[in-house]
Write an enzyme that holds these catalytic residues in place. Structure first.
Site, short mmCIF file in Angstrom:
data_model
loop_
_atom_site.label_atom_id
_atom_site.label_comp_id
_atom_site.label_asym_id
_atom_site.label_seq_id
_atom_site.Cartn_x
_atom_site.Cartn_y
_atom_site.Cartn_z
N LYS A 6 -38.83 84.95 -42.57
CA LYS A 6 -38.58 83.50 -42.59
C LYS A 6 -38.91 82.91 -43.95
O LYS A 6 -38.10 82.19 -44.55
CB LYS A 6 -39.41 82.83 -41.49
CG LYS A 6 -39.46 81.30 -41.59
CD LYS A 6 -40.51 80.72 -40.65
CE LYS A 6 -40.74 79.24 -40.91
NZ LYS A 6 -39.58 78.41 -40.56
N GLU A 35 -42.42 61.76 -33.90
CA GLU A 35 -43.11 62.97 -33.42
C GLU A 35 -43.90 63.71 -34.50
O GLU A 35 -43.99 64.94 -34.49
CB GLU A 35 -42.10 63.93 -32.75
CG GLU A 35 -41.38 63.30 -31.57
CD GLU A 35 -40.40 64.25 -30.89
OE1 GLU A 35 -40.55 65.47 -31.03
OE2 GLU A 35 -39.48 63.75 -30.23
N ARG A 88 -35.56 79.93 -37.96
CA ARG A 88 -36.30 79.15 -36.95
C ARG A 88 -37.06 80.09 -36.02
O ARG A 88 -36.46 80.89 -35.31
CB ARG A 88 -35.32 78.29 -36.15
CG ARG A 88 -35.90 77.70 -34.89
CD ARG A 88 -36.42 76.32 -35.11
NE ARG A 88 -36.74 75.67 -33.84
CZ ARG A 88 -37.88 75.05 -33.57
NH1 ARG A 88 -38.82 75.00 -34.49
NH2 ARG A 88 -38.09 74.47 -32.42
N CYS A 106 -29.10 71.18 -25.59
CA CYS A 106 -28.47 71.70 -26.81
C CYS A 106 -28.16 73.18 -26.72
O CYS A 106 -28.80 73.92 -25.99
CB CYS A 106 -29.33 71.41 -28.03
SG CYS A 106 -30.99 72.09 -27.97
N GLU A 138 -25.53 68.64 -27.46
CA GLU A 138 -24.99 69.24 -28.68
C GLU A 138 -23.48 69.32 -28.48
O GLU A 138 -23.01 69.77 -27.44
CB GLU A 138 -25.56 70.65 -28.87
CG GLU A 138 -25.04 71.36 -30.11
CD GLU A 138 -23.67 71.97 -29.96
OE1 GLU A 138 -22.89 71.86 -30.92
OE2 GLU A 138 -23.35 72.51 -28.91
N HIS A 159 -28.33 71.40 -37.62
CA HIS A 159 -28.83 72.74 -37.95
C HIS A 159 -28.22 73.26 -39.25
O HIS A 159 -28.53 74.37 -39.68
CB HIS A 159 -28.55 73.71 -36.80
CG HIS A 159 -29.30 73.33 -35.56
ND1 HIS A 159 -28.79 72.42 -34.65
CD2 HIS A 159 -30.51 73.68 -35.08
CE1 HIS A 159 -29.66 72.26 -33.66
NE2 HIS A 159 -30.71 73.01 -33.90
N CYS A 219 -29.21 67.01 -32.33
CA CYS A 219 -30.52 67.56 -32.03
C CYS A 219 -31.58 66.81 -32.84
O CYS A 219 -31.25 65.93 -33.64
CB CYS A 219 -30.55 69.06 -32.36
SG CYS A 219 -31.56 70.01 -31.21
#
Length: 757
Positions: free
Chosen positions: A18, A481, A512, A641, A663, A692, A724
């Protein structure tokens, strides 16, 4: 008895892949430097497998993004718009996955869908009239040779042609017949190339065999492999299936010239019966998937040995995992904060390698000490039952699952209470989590930042977020958030019954990764979880601010669930906990409450005959239980989604939410036709752009999307939102994208009002 797995996680025990990919995307490292990281991860994987005694280490299970996308590249299934970018192979792969935007080009990412019933996502192949299959299996062959040079004889794995055809999108009237012959030819080339390198085995993954099959699909599979297996030469071919059983085609499959067949005995409910009824050929190896590749609990050796015994007198068994281990974390070795007593109950990927070996050892050598140690683990009561909670669930009646008044009746109350314009604009919930936000959260967790300082920081971020949304012109706001690390973990941390890991990461898609919490015991809510921040946000603005919750089905589906009670019971426990939070938010003056069910589809059985009795008959009522007691004027939203929802639209309508956002952008708004066909009653917000991907949609592009939606749905039924949450994006993409969303909406509103006049 041989020992095997289907595939191993590729992200690294500390998410090395990642972080290397993100550096590459930011142009901080070269492709050569990225490849060094990849090579180290592959080597570590092969070493782990060999050290655990696995006889067939796996190669080609590594991917920079997604194994289905790798196959598209290997087959030359690259749409012309991506070829025109003239990028190298790796960057073409990333353009397909993430989209591509520069001064001259603007290409959207390919659609992303859930991989069967998991939280992993694959990039959907696109087949058109221009598609020409051209075999280039250099990745698979290079990684096989890389392993051989390092001293490992591996079994390369690849998704099979049948599953590829089933999962692909077909454009403008094209069918699989257009590419079938060339596709078989491409795999034949792979057989020849692997034979030339001295390869012993090739694993071909065909999970699509566990779906409901039509007669035509059964014949398609047989046709492919009757032709293909003629060309295997000395190569041994393993047909590997997972996520279910082969009840539609088992008898025909075992007649084909495979050298091994992998069956799932964890999720394949009919697998044992099929072997008992129709037998298993003595000239093939049975790769028995008995170690659960999707959950983290220790294998119950006694039950597994009993299952193997039920298969009858089969000498040619290989102990195997039920599916790829990419769906579980890499190792428990990094979990230094959990006690040994707790960790003893868990097996992540590396520990499952050991389980495979130990089951083989017990089965063949009758190693009673290993068996006794395992039995002792299951003989103890792991948790104490919450009697009060059990009684509460037992005493639930039909009324507890029904909200009154009806959807249509309460809509008038909500219109009066909220006074929103036509086409209300909003976001799905989260806003970009900057390095500053992540740093503050980490400092607070480490005790380097006091609670009062951390809360003051969060209040400031919420104010900034609200001001940004008001300046952009959004109608319904969110608090951003910033206090949440993950939409499931955040709630799990505040619920009794959950435990948490430090580094138990699992890949969801691309870069992700998620760290699913673990359901350890009965679930209850000791105190309010989100009211503090939602109430503060609402006090800062006259516009409505949504309360943001994750629904019970998604919390469970994105957790590692218990195996000692049913999924239904765990979900009802969660539903009661979330219901308490919903009612507290309503008391605090929150007029719109969003209860996300992003993962509703995820645990839906793969066979349609099991949908209702095994899942929808309790998962949909569990959602209704959460909001059944709110006032008529409180508007309940939900969000979903990256799944295929078209075939369960009536069930989604039955959730009885007031507004549902989907989505829709990557899938070309295909869900709109399904909503219209089913006379969908709930208000809807089909995502008008793809978050995304890092590309920024123009206001004209969003306007076109909106016009497409309004051609099929009445304007009074439509909300406007991204597809999303925005947590993983940066402000440099988020601000212009949302600005364009509002601009496009205002234009469409204006045109609509002018037209009506």
């Amino acid at each position: 008895m041989k020992k095997s797995i289907i595939a191993f996680p590729r992200i690294g025990s500390n998410r090395e892949l990642k972080f290397a990919l993100e550096k590459y995307f930011r142009k901080e490292i070269s492709e050569a430097e990225l490849q060094i990281v990849a090579k180290e991860l592959r080597l570590e994987s092969w070493k782990s497998q060999k050290e655990a005694g696995i006889d067939y280490p796996i190669s080609n299970d590594f991917s920079f993004y997604d194994q289905t996308l790798d196959l598209s590249i290997a087959l030359g299934v690259i749409p012309e718009r991506y070829k025109k970018l003239k990028l190298n192979e790796l960057d073409t792969l990333f353009a397909l996955a993430r989209g591509f935007q520069d001064e001259e080009n603007d290409v959207k990412a390919r659609p992303m869908k859930k991989w069967f019933n998991t939280n992993y996502h694959y990039i959907v192949p696109e087949i058109s009239k221009e598609t020409v299959i051209k075999a280039n299996f250099s990745k698979l062959l290079n990684e096989y040779q890389e392993a051989k040079t390092a001293g490992f004889e591996t079994r390369p794995t690849i998704i099979g042609p049948y599953t590829f055809l089933i999962l692909a999108d077909y454009l403008s009237g094209v069918t699989e017949d257009a590419i079938l012959s060339d596709l078989i030819g491409a795999y034949t080339v792979l057989f020849d190339q692997l034979n030339n390198l001295g390869g012993e085995w090739l694993q071909i993954e065909e999970p699509a065999l566990v779906l409901d099959q039509t007669e035509e699909e059964q014949q398609l599979f047989i046709k492919i492999y009757q032709e293909l297996l003629k060309n295997k030469n000395k190569l041994k071919v393993l047909l590997q299936t997972y996520f279910g059983d082969l009840r539609d085609s088992y008898q025909e499959i075992i007649k084909l010239d495979f050298d091994g067949i992998g069956l799932d005995f964890v999720e394949g409910r009919e697998s044992v019966k099929l072997v008992q009824k129709y037998g298993f050929p003595q000239d093939k190896l049975l790769f028995a998937g008995v170690v659960n590749g999707k959950n983290i609990w220790r294998n119950h050796y006694q039950k597994t040995l009993s299952l193997l015994k039920d298969l009858g007198n089969i000498d040619n068994i290989v102990i195997n995992t039920s599916c790829s281990l990419q769906h579980v974390p890499v190792t428990t070795e990094n979990e230094i904060k959990l006690s040994k007593e707790i960790l003893n109950h868990f097996a992540f990927a590396k520990e499952k390698l050991v389980e495979v070996s130990e089951i083989s050892e017990i089965y063949v050598k009758k190693n009673t000490s290993l068996l006794d140690k395992n039995i002792a683990l299951f003989d103890k009561n792991r948790v104490q039952e919450n009697i009060q909670l059990k009684q509460k669930i037992t005493h639930l009646t039909d009324k507890d699952f029904i909200r009154t008044p009806s959807l249509v009746e309460r809509r008038a109350d909500q219109i009066k209470a909220l006074r929103l314009p036509l086409l209300p604009t909003t976001t799905i919930g989260s806003f970009p989590q900057t390095p500053e936000v992540r740093k503050a959260r980490l400092q607070y967790k480490r005790g380097e930042l006091s609670k009062s300082d951390y809360e003051a920081f969060l209040e400031e971020k919420i104010k900034e977020c609200l001001e940004l949304q008001e300046n952009i012109g959004l109608d319904v706001l969110v608090h951003g958030e910033f206090e949440r690390n993950d939409m499931v973990e955040y709630f799990g941390e505040q619920l009794d019954g959950y435990i948490f890991t430090q580094k138990a990461w699992v890949q969801s898609y691309g870069t992700r990764c998620v760290k699913p919490p673990i359901v350890w015991g009965d679930i209850t809510r000791p105190q309010a979880m989100t009211v503090r921040w939602s109430a503060y946000a609402q006090s800062q603005t006259s516009k409505p601010v949504k309360g943001m919750l994750t629904g019970p089905v998604t919390i469970l589906n994105w957790s590692f669930p218990r195996e000692d009670i049913s999924l239904k019971e765990s979900t009802l426990q969660l539903a009661l906990a979330v219901q308490e939070e919903v009612l507290d938010l309503e008391k605090a003056g929150i007029k719109i409450i969003q209860i996300d069910e992003a993962a509703l589809r995820e645990k839906l059985p793969l066979r349609r005959s099991d949908w209702y009795s095994e899942y929808l008959d309790w998962s949909i009522p569990a959602f209704r239980l959460v909001h059944s007691k709110v006032k008529a004027e409180t508007q309940i939203h939900t969000h979903m989604c990256y799944s295929e929802f078209e075939d369960i639209i009536p069930s989604i309508d039955a959730m009885d939410a007031d507004v549902i956002s989907f989505e829709a952008s990557r899938s070309q708004l295909s869900i709109i036709d399904a909503l219209k066909a089913h006379h969908f009653q709930t208000l809807v917000g089909p995502g008008v752009y793809d978050i995304h991907s890092p590309r920024i949609p123009s206001s004209q592009e969003i306007k076109i999307q909106l016009e497409k939606i309004l051609n099929k749905l009445p304007i009074e039924q439509v909300w406007v939102n991204p597809d999303c949450g925005l947590k993983t994006r940066g402000n440099k993409e988020t601000i212009p994208s949302l600005t364009h969303l509002v601009e496009a909406t205002k234009e469409v509103r204006k045109e609509k009002i002018t037209y009506d006049k």
